[in-house]
Design an enzyme around this catalytic site. Structure first.
Site, PDB file in Angstrom:
ATOM      1  CB  THR A  19      32.854  64.768  40.076  1.00  0.00           C
ATOM      2  OG1 THR A  19      31.611  65.498  40.540  1.00  0.00           O
ATOM      3  CG2 THR A  19      31.807  64.182  38.251  1.00  0.00           C
ATOM      4  NE  ARG A  20      28.460  62.986  46.779  1.00  0.00           N
ATOM      5  CZ  ARG A  20      28.888  64.076  47.272  1.00  0.00           C
ATOM      6  NH1 ARG A  20      30.305  64.665  47.854  1.00  0.00           N
ATOM      7  NH2 ARG A  20      27.731  65.252  48.407  1.00  0.00           N
ATOM      8  NE  ARG A  49      40.249  71.784  52.318  1.00  0.00           N
ATOM      9  CZ  ARG A  49      39.216  71.600  52.974  1.00  0.00           C
ATOM     10  NH1 ARG A  49      37.514  71.180  52.945  1.00  0.00           N
ATOM     11  NH2 ARG A  49      39.493  71.693  53.578  1.00  0.00           N
ATOM     12  CG  HIS A  92      30.232  74.530  39.113  1.00  0.00           C
ATOM     13  ND1 HIS A  92      29.200  74.641  38.553  1.00  0.00           N
ATOM     14  CD2 HIS A  92      29.845  74.480  40.232  1.00  0.00           C
ATOM     15  CE1 HIS A  92      27.415  74.534  39.171  1.00  0.00           C
ATOM     16  NE2 HIS A  92      28.304  73.993  40.807  1.00  0.00           N
ATOM     17  CG  HIS A 134      34.444  71.343  39.445  1.00  0.00           C
ATOM     18  ND1 HIS A 134      33.439  72.129  39.635  1.00  0.00           N
ATOM     19  CD2 HIS A 134      34.859  70.733  40.753  1.00  0.00           C
ATOM     20  CE1 HIS A 134      32.927  71.876  41.003  1.00  0.00           C
ATOM     21  NE2 HIS A 134      33.879  71.252  41.715  1.00  0.00           N
TER      22      HIS A 134
END
Ligand code: PPS
Length: 570
Positions: A197-198, A291, A202, A205
């Site tokens: 992740t970057r 996605r 929340h 996730h």
């Protein structure tokens, strides 16, 4: 170079010299040419040296580079989708000979590694952009970097690591691939799914990653990128504070976090494949690919650069060959009736679905609006609000510009007092005369000196603004270019409000409080603004105030009311 073979992830390369070797190399290195690496090159170097980029053993040589472009693999046939190259200026490349060694240093001169130069060539950058990123559109951040920031020439060769780049932040959360494999082994973790992740994480996730770990009956590695991400992303300090809060939401002993100093390219499918190889090297067995993984957004025509599931397709295709499996995920959305999250394609037709985009989240933060608990955890909201306070708590610069005697200092002083009355932020006045006494005492009034003076004011104001204070600046600032420069600099850290005090030259000259216009007319002072030096009228200031027919108090009120109307005052 050492090669480590462990049950987790197969062959792992380590290019760091031993203590003794390094000491000897340091002595020789004083005779080598030096290259100061850029931020991105330092990220790449660290990951080549510590084995994150195994099987790479240096910056790509010409043959491997071409093979990566054409076939997504090294000449050995091993899959490698992203060119990890060392770009330099043409002038530096012209001093080099094949076969020589060069010293790679950080910007403080610390010797990080030695490169054995084996290839020097000029890449066809548009070919690289097209083949790797599928586009030459400069809206793509990596294409833009390639065309405008990367040097003209590439040098390839093997690397010997001397010292890792220094990280003073979150040392305990950083691991080399060997260290992480070791930890997995100690904990008895055999199936590990990584989450790349970057962005801040929340509830969606947490839901998604928990499902992924359950699906493989394994453990979870939160593996956020803290090197370089997409320009404009939430800074990594804020993100790591959020991730630390999020970690407590997982059942204990199931999940760990490690920070990855990768410089992302936002290369969509090829980048996803790269991420998979990297996670394999860290000992993970699975990678979550969602996605539009590593997607850079839309192109110049407003169309997405990559299809939403292109990345998943490519990773699946090569999964067996690279030795890591993919856990694909669709977008997770909140289904109100069920008070829970589910993949968008599993939502019953009639159900109402909620989602908050990153842009909408920013809007809510800067306007101090509610962030609902179905979306994120209150602890995460607290961290985000520290970084994105509402406008009434953000720093700002109010930049007065106008002719000598136009009323800038008077209004600036009046505004200073008004803001002190409000008392919710520290306020600093950078008045023209005062700045010239303390900050620019050696400067005169040539164009060059005036530009320097204005840019110094801009720098100080940007620091004040960044730290949530108010900077009131009141120089003449007669030229457009340094004003624009300051606007750009300061807008990155807070608000910039230009106020043109538009009092006419006739009126300023009539007032002539300091007697300078009279002197300028007689030629005693040369290059006086408005007389024999130009004042470039600002095209579109936030506010224009003409003090000819109003009192000083009224002028101050005009500015104060503007600040109130725009939401800067609580
Ligand atoms: S600039 O152009 O923005 O760097 O000027 P600034 O730092 O605001 O300094 C302007 C004050 O210096 C006095 N002064 C002159 N002004 C303009 N042109 C010339 N040649 C010049 N020489 C001295 C003048 O008093 C300005 O103060 P203010 O408060 O604007 O009247």
């Amino acid at each position: 170079m050492t090669e480590l073979i462990t049950p987790h992830g197969g062959k792992l390369i380590n290019l760091m010299a031993s203590g003794q070797e390094a000491a000897a190399i340091r002595k020789d290195a004083i005779h080598y040419k030096n290259l100061t690496l850029t931020e991105r090159q330092i990220c790449d170097l660290e990951l080549v040296v510590n084995g994150t980029f195994s099987p790479l053993i240096g910056f790509l040589k010409k043959g491997d580079y071409q093979s990566v472009l054409d076939d997504m693999s090294l000449m050995s046939g091993e899959i490698w989708p992203i060119p990890v190259t060392l770009d330099v200026s043409r002038s530096f490349s012209e001093t080099l000979n094949k076969g020589e060694k060069i010293a790679l240093r950080d910007n403080e001169g610390v010797l990080l590694a030695i490169l054995d130069v084996s290839d020097i060539w000029t890449p066809e950058k548009s070919e690289e952009a097209q083949k790797v990123f599928g586009t030459v559109d400069e809206k793509h951040p990596a294409v833009n970097y390639l065309m405008h920031q990367a040097g003209e020439v590439y040098i390839g060769g093997n690397i010997t690591g001397i010292e890792y780049p220094k990280h003073y932040d979150y040392q305990l959360l950083r691991h080399s691939p060997a260290e992480l494999r070791e930890q997995f082994s100690k904990m008895g973790w055999t199936k590990i799914v990584a989450f790349q992740t970057r962005n801040p994480m929340h509830r969606a996730h947490v839901e998604l990653t928990t499902r992924a770990a359950k699906e493989i009956s394994g453990n979870l590695l939160i593996h956020p990128v803290v090197g370089m991400t997409k320009p404009g992303d939430v800074d990594h300090y804020t993100r790591v504070r959020c991730y630390q809060k999020i970690l407590s939401k997982y059942p204990s002993g199931t999940t760990m976090m490690s920070l990855l100093p990768l410089a992302m390219r936002m290369g969509g499918p090829r980048e996803a494949l790269w991420h998979a190889i990297i996670r394999k090297n860290y000992g993970c067995t699975h990678l979550i690919v969602g996605r539009d993984h590593a997607g850079p957004g839309n192109d110049s025509n407003g169309n997405p650069f990559y299809g939403p599931y292109d990345a998943q397709e490519l990773v699946v295709k090569y999964s067996d060959k690279i030795g890591i499996k993919m856990v694909p995920f669709k977008l997770m959305v909140y289904v109100e009736d069920m008070a829970g999250y589910m993949p968008v394609d599993e939502v019953p037709k009639e159900a109402s679905v909620l989602n908050i985009s990153g842009t909408e989240l920013r809007r809510r933060l800067t306007q101090g609006l509610d962030i609902p608990e179905w979306f994120t955890y209150p602890e995460v909201t607290v961290e985000l609000r520290k970084t994105y306070p509402p406008k009434s708590k953000q720093g700002f610069t109010i930049f007065f510009t106008g002719l000598s005697g136009s009323g800038k200092s008077t209004i600036a002083n009046g505004l200073l007092v008004k803001l002190m009355e409000v008392g919710d932020r520290p306020v600093t006045l950078l008045d023209g005369d005062v700045v010239r006494m303390h900050l620019s005492s050696e400067l005169g009034f040539s164009r060059e000196h005036r530009d320097l003076n204005i840019k110094r004011i801009g720098y100080v104001a940007s620091e004040i603004t960044k730290n949530a204070g108010v900077a009131i600046c009141a120089p003449i600032a007669p030229y457009e270019e340094p004003r624009r420069f300051n606007r750009e600099l300061i807008s990155q850290v807070g608000a910039y409000i230009e106020v043109h005090i538009s009092t006419s030259l006739e009126e300023c000259e009539r007032r002539d409080v300091k007697g300078l216009y009279a002197k300028a007319r007689k030629g005693i002072i040369k290059g006086f603004t408005g007389i024999d030096d130009p004042y470039e009228v600002p095209d579109s200031p936030e506010l224009r105030v003409d003090t000819a027919d109003i009192t000083q108090e009224q002028a101050v009120q005009q500015v104060f009311l503007y600040l109130e109307k725009e939401g800067f005052l609580g």
